[in-house]
Design a protein around this motif. Sequence first.
Motif, PDB file in Angstrom:
ATOM      1  N   THR A 198      -0.664   3.368  10.871  1.00 27.40           N
ATOM      2  CA  THR A 198       1.163   4.145  10.468  1.00 27.40           C
ATOM      3  C   THR A 198       0.096   6.411  10.410  1.00 27.40           C
ATOM      4  OG1 THR A 198       1.682   2.458   9.519  1.00 27.40           O
ATOM      5  CG2 THR A 198       2.166   4.247   8.019  1.00 27.40           C
TER       6      THR A 198
ATOM      7  N   ALA B 261      -4.240   1.213   5.574  1.00 29.52           N
ATOM      8  CA  ALA B 261      -3.584  -0.146   4.769  1.00 29.52           C
ATOM      9  C   ALA B 261      -1.860  -0.116   4.583  1.00 29.52           C
ATOM     10  CB  ALA B 261      -4.279   0.550   3.044  1.00 29.52           C
TER      11      ALA B 261
ATOM     12  N   VAL C  44       2.939  -3.632   6.184  1.00 30.06           N
ATOM     13  CA  VAL C  44       4.498  -3.993   5.736  1.00 30.06           C
ATOM     14  C   VAL C  44       4.701  -4.511   7.703  1.00 30.06           C
ATOM     15  CG1 VAL C  44       6.885  -4.386   5.263  1.00 30.06           C
ATOM     16  CG2 VAL C  44       4.601  -3.953   3.699  1.00 30.06           C
TER      17      VAL C  44
ATOM     18  N   GLY D 206       9.329   5.691   0.288  1.00 29.06           N
ATOM     19  CA  GLY D 206       8.482   6.389   0.778  1.00 29.06           C
ATOM     20  C   GLY D 206       8.512   8.001   0.929  1.00 29.06           C
TER      21      GLY D 206
HETATM   22  C1  B12 Z   1       3.782   0.925   1.019  1.00 32.74           C
HETATM   23  C2  B12 Z   1       3.594   2.287   1.155  1.00 32.74           C
HETATM   24  C3  B12 Z   1       2.016   2.430   0.960  1.00 32.74           C
HETATM   25  C4  B12 Z   1       1.712   0.925   0.678  1.00 32.74           C
HETATM   26  C5  B12 Z   1       1.348   0.282   1.646  1.00 32.74           C
HETATM   27  C6  B12 Z   1       1.105  -1.468   1.498  1.00 32.74           C
HETATM   28  C7  B12 Z   1       1.070  -2.754   2.291  1.00 32.74           C
HETATM   29  N1  B12 Z   1       0.865  -3.912   1.870  1.00 32.74           N
HETATM   30  O1  B12 Z   1       1.022  -2.301   3.488  1.00 32.74           O
HETATM   31  C8  B12 Z   1       0.119   1.996   0.043  1.00 32.74           C
HETATM   32  C9  B12 Z   1       0.306   1.949  -1.186  1.00 32.74           C
HETATM   33  C10 B12 Z   1      -1.525   1.198   0.434  1.00 32.74           C
HETATM   34  C11 B12 Z   1       0.566   3.495   0.732  1.00 32.74           C
HETATM   35  C12 B12 Z   1      -0.994   4.482   0.817  1.00 32.74           C
HETATM   36  C13 B12 Z   1      -0.627   5.033   1.532  1.00 32.74           C
HETATM   37  N2  B12 Z   1       0.494   5.992   1.901  1.00 32.74           N
HETATM   38 CO1  B12 Z   1       1.910   5.007   2.314  1.00 32.74          CO
HETATM   39  N3  B12 Z   1       3.671   3.960   2.508  1.00 32.74           N
HETATM   40  C14 B12 Z   1       4.382   3.236   2.628  1.00 32.74           C
HETATM   41  C15 B12 Z   1       5.545   3.346   2.404  1.00 32.74           C
HETATM   42  C16 B12 Z   1       6.522   3.889   1.149  1.00 32.74           C
HETATM   43  C17 B12 Z   1       6.340   1.908   3.644  1.00 32.74           C
HETATM   44  C18 B12 Z   1       5.456   1.487   4.218  1.00 32.74           C
HETATM   45  C19 B12 Z   1       5.887   0.155   4.715  1.00 32.74           C
HETATM   46  O2  B12 Z   1       6.251  -0.475   4.592  1.00 32.74           O
HETATM   47  N4  B12 Z   1       7.158   0.153   6.279  1.00 32.74           N
HETATM   48  C20 B12 Z   1       8.469  -0.416   6.688  1.00 32.74           C
HETATM   49  C21 B12 Z   1       7.563  -1.396   7.886  1.00 32.74           C
HETATM   50  C22 B12 Z   1       8.612  -2.283   7.780  1.00 32.74           C
HETATM   51  O3  B12 Z   1       7.953  -0.117   8.782  1.00 32.74           O
HETATM   52  P1  B12 Z   1       7.103   0.204   9.988  1.00 32.74           P
HETATM   53  O4  B12 Z   1       5.316   0.402   8.981  1.00 32.74           O
HETATM   54  O5  B12 Z   1       6.735   1.939  10.392  1.00 32.74           O
HETATM   55  O6  B12 Z   1       6.866  -0.464  10.736  1.00 32.74           O
HETATM   56  C23 B12 Z   1       7.866  -0.984  11.307  1.00 32.74           C
HETATM   57  C24 B12 Z   1       7.653  -0.620  13.074  1.00 32.74           C
HETATM   58  O7  B12 Z   1       6.123   0.768  13.347  1.00 32.74           O
HETATM   59  C25 B12 Z   1       7.065  -0.913  13.604  1.00 32.74           C
HETATM   60  N5  B12 Z   1       5.529  -1.413  13.725  1.00 32.74           N
HETATM   61  C26 B12 Z   1       4.645  -1.321  12.478  1.00 32.74           C
HETATM   62  N6  B12 Z   1       3.172  -1.763  13.109  1.00 32.74           N
HETATM   63  C27 B12 Z   1       3.203  -1.981  14.568  1.00 32.74           C
HETATM   64  C28 B12 Z   1       2.520  -2.542  15.722  1.00 32.74           C
HETATM   65  C29 B12 Z   1       3.190  -2.990  16.492  1.00 32.74           C
HETATM   66  C30 B12 Z   1       2.208  -3.352  18.411  1.00 32.74           C
HETATM   67  C31 B12 Z   1       4.446  -3.191  17.529  1.00 32.74           C
HETATM   68  C32 B12 Z   1       4.851  -3.099  18.763  1.00 32.74           C
HETATM   69  C33 B12 Z   1       5.370  -2.182  16.652  1.00 32.74           C
HETATM   70  C34 B12 Z   1       4.659  -2.048  15.170  1.00 32.74           C
HETATM   71  O8  B12 Z   1       7.635  -2.131  13.800  1.00 32.74           O
HETATM   72  C35 B12 Z   1       7.780  -2.251  12.148  1.00 32.74           C
HETATM   73  C36 B12 Z   1       9.213  -2.940  12.403  1.00 32.74           C
HETATM   74  O9  B12 Z   1      10.211  -2.616  12.476  1.00 32.74           O
HETATM   75  C37 B12 Z   1       5.667   4.546   3.513  1.00 32.74           C
HETATM   76  C38 B12 Z   1       7.003   4.697   4.017  1.00 32.74           C
HETATM   77  C39 B12 Z   1       7.088   4.899   5.064  1.00 32.74           C
HETATM   78  N7  B12 Z   1       8.037   5.811   6.202  1.00 32.74           N
HETATM   79  O10 B12 Z   1       6.684   3.853   6.105  1.00 32.74           O
HETATM   80  C40 B12 Z   1       4.449   5.118   2.938  1.00 32.74           C
HETATM   81  C41 B12 Z   1       3.579   6.736   3.996  1.00 32.74           C
HETATM   82  C42 B12 Z   1       3.984   5.566   5.503  1.00 32.74           C
HETATM   83  N8  B12 Z   1       2.533   6.402   3.382  1.00 32.74           N
HETATM   84  C43 B12 Z   1       2.162   7.904   3.228  1.00 32.74           C
HETATM   85  C44 B12 Z   1       0.891   7.688   2.899  1.00 32.74           C
HETATM   86  C45 B12 Z   1       0.881   9.554   2.720  1.00 32.74           C
HETATM   87  C46 B12 Z   1      -0.296   7.608   1.976  1.00 32.74           C
HETATM   88  C47 B12 Z   1      -1.678   7.977   1.395  1.00 32.74           C
HETATM   89  C48 B12 Z   1      -1.914   8.729   2.358  1.00 32.74           C
HETATM   90  C49 B12 Z   1      -1.125   7.989  -0.185  1.00 32.74           C
HETATM   91  C50 B12 Z   1      -2.649   8.825  -0.891  1.00 32.74           C
HETATM   92  N9  B12 Z   1      -2.271   9.761  -1.172  1.00 32.74           N
HETATM   93  O11 B12 Z   1      -2.811   7.367  -1.330  1.00 32.74           O
HETATM   94  C51 B12 Z   1      -2.255   6.599   1.213  1.00 32.74           C
HETATM   95  C52 B12 Z   1      -2.866   5.794   2.710  1.00 32.74           C
HETATM   96  C53 B12 Z   1      -3.486   5.048   2.752  1.00 32.74           C
HETATM   97  C54 B12 Z   1      -4.574   4.444   3.501  1.00 32.74           C
HETATM   98  N10 B12 Z   1      -5.117   4.124   3.417  1.00 32.74           N
HETATM   99  O12 B12 Z   1      -3.549   3.621   4.618  1.00 32.74           O
HETATM  100  C55 B12 Z   1       3.123   8.967   4.204  1.00 32.74           C
HETATM  101  C56 B12 Z   1       2.583   8.713   5.595  1.00 32.74           C
HETATM  102  C57 B12 Z   1       2.385  10.302   5.846  1.00 32.74           C
HETATM  103  C58 B12 Z   1       2.262  10.338   7.414  1.00 32.74           C
HETATM  104  N11 B12 Z   1       2.653  11.014   8.172  1.00 32.74           N
HETATM  105  O13 B12 Z   1       0.935  10.346   7.477  1.00 32.74           O
HETATM  106  C59 B12 Z   1       4.893   8.014   4.325  1.00 32.74           C
HETATM  107  C60 B12 Z   1       5.314   8.116   5.117  1.00 32.74           C
HETATM  108  C61 B12 Z   1       5.172   8.088   2.611  1.00 32.74           C
HETATM  109  C62 B12 Z   1       5.976   9.040   3.086  1.00 32.74           C
HETATM  110  N12 B12 Z   1       7.590   9.360   3.104  1.00 32.74           N
HETATM  111  O14 B12 Z   1       4.974  10.395   2.331  1.00 32.74           O
HETATM  112  N13 B12 Z   1       0.923   3.409   1.308  1.00 32.74           N
END
Ligand code: B12
Length: 212
Positions: free
Chosen positions: A153, A105, A108, A55
Amino acid sequence: MTEQTETRHLSEYHDAQLAGDRHRAMDVVLAALEGGATTMDVYTDIIEPAQYDVGRKWASGALSVAGEHAATAITQHVVSALQMRHGHRAPTRGRITVTGVAGEAHQVGSQIVADALEQDGWDVRYLGTDAPESDVVDAIAAFAPEIVCISATLVENIDAVTSLIAGIRASASPARIIVGGGAFSAWDDLWMRCGADAVAGDVRQAVAVVRG
Ligand code: B12
């Protein structure tokens, strides 16, 4: 795993992602497991930080959209393979539905939470993300889970979380509702304002909070 080994596995995994090499990424994870890491360690010490790095690189322009998609596809492959390795055992705990919300969207994180809960003995139905709210409410009514986990997210999707929680409560589901995902780190009390019963920060905490 020692901190040094963790860091080495993380950087090797991330390098394999950037090279678009899913076999090498899988080999890094298998080596970590053989070295004594648990699946939970792989989620929290390798996969989650590697995805966050993806990200950061995408946001700074160092990684193209295609590069991000390839890296994330590799992680989804590895996450599925980890779940296959666990096999399927009969649930020993209650029912849980895990879902994202309409407009979200990112899936993961919620997939990992769903998998970890299943590994912990829960009977899990995972709805992926971005389904219409009324369909999610219907699916929850049909499965009658004791717990619902909702992932978001993007902060823009908080209204969808609030609305989904209201919809679940209005359907007379008695489920305990737990929320998580990046959106909830924006403000400490956001989960409460959405009407949820609890929040958790990462997958390790999610499993602990669900157990109650
Ligand atoms: C892959 C990715 C995408 C992919 C997603 C594909 C998919 N199949 O998931 C795609 C290309 C679709 C995408 C799109 C977008 N993305 Co994106 N994406 C990412 C990225 C690089 C990785 C996400 C990921 O895999 N994280 C890994 C998982 C394991 O972590 P997690 O989600 O945080 O989950 C953990 C915890 O949060 C928790 N958790 C999660 N869910 C739950 C639920 C419960 C109940 C509980 C208890 C815990 C819990 O447990 C998980 C495991 O420990 C992130 C970077 C980041 N910092 O996350 C950006 C990021 C989230 N995206 C971002 C953006 C801006 C976008 C878009 C707006 C881009 C655009 N201009 O189009 C779009 C929005 C789409 C939409 N409408 O949702 C920004 C968000 C910024 C913000 N803070 O708002 C990020 C942070 C990138 C960045 N550095 O700027 N994205």
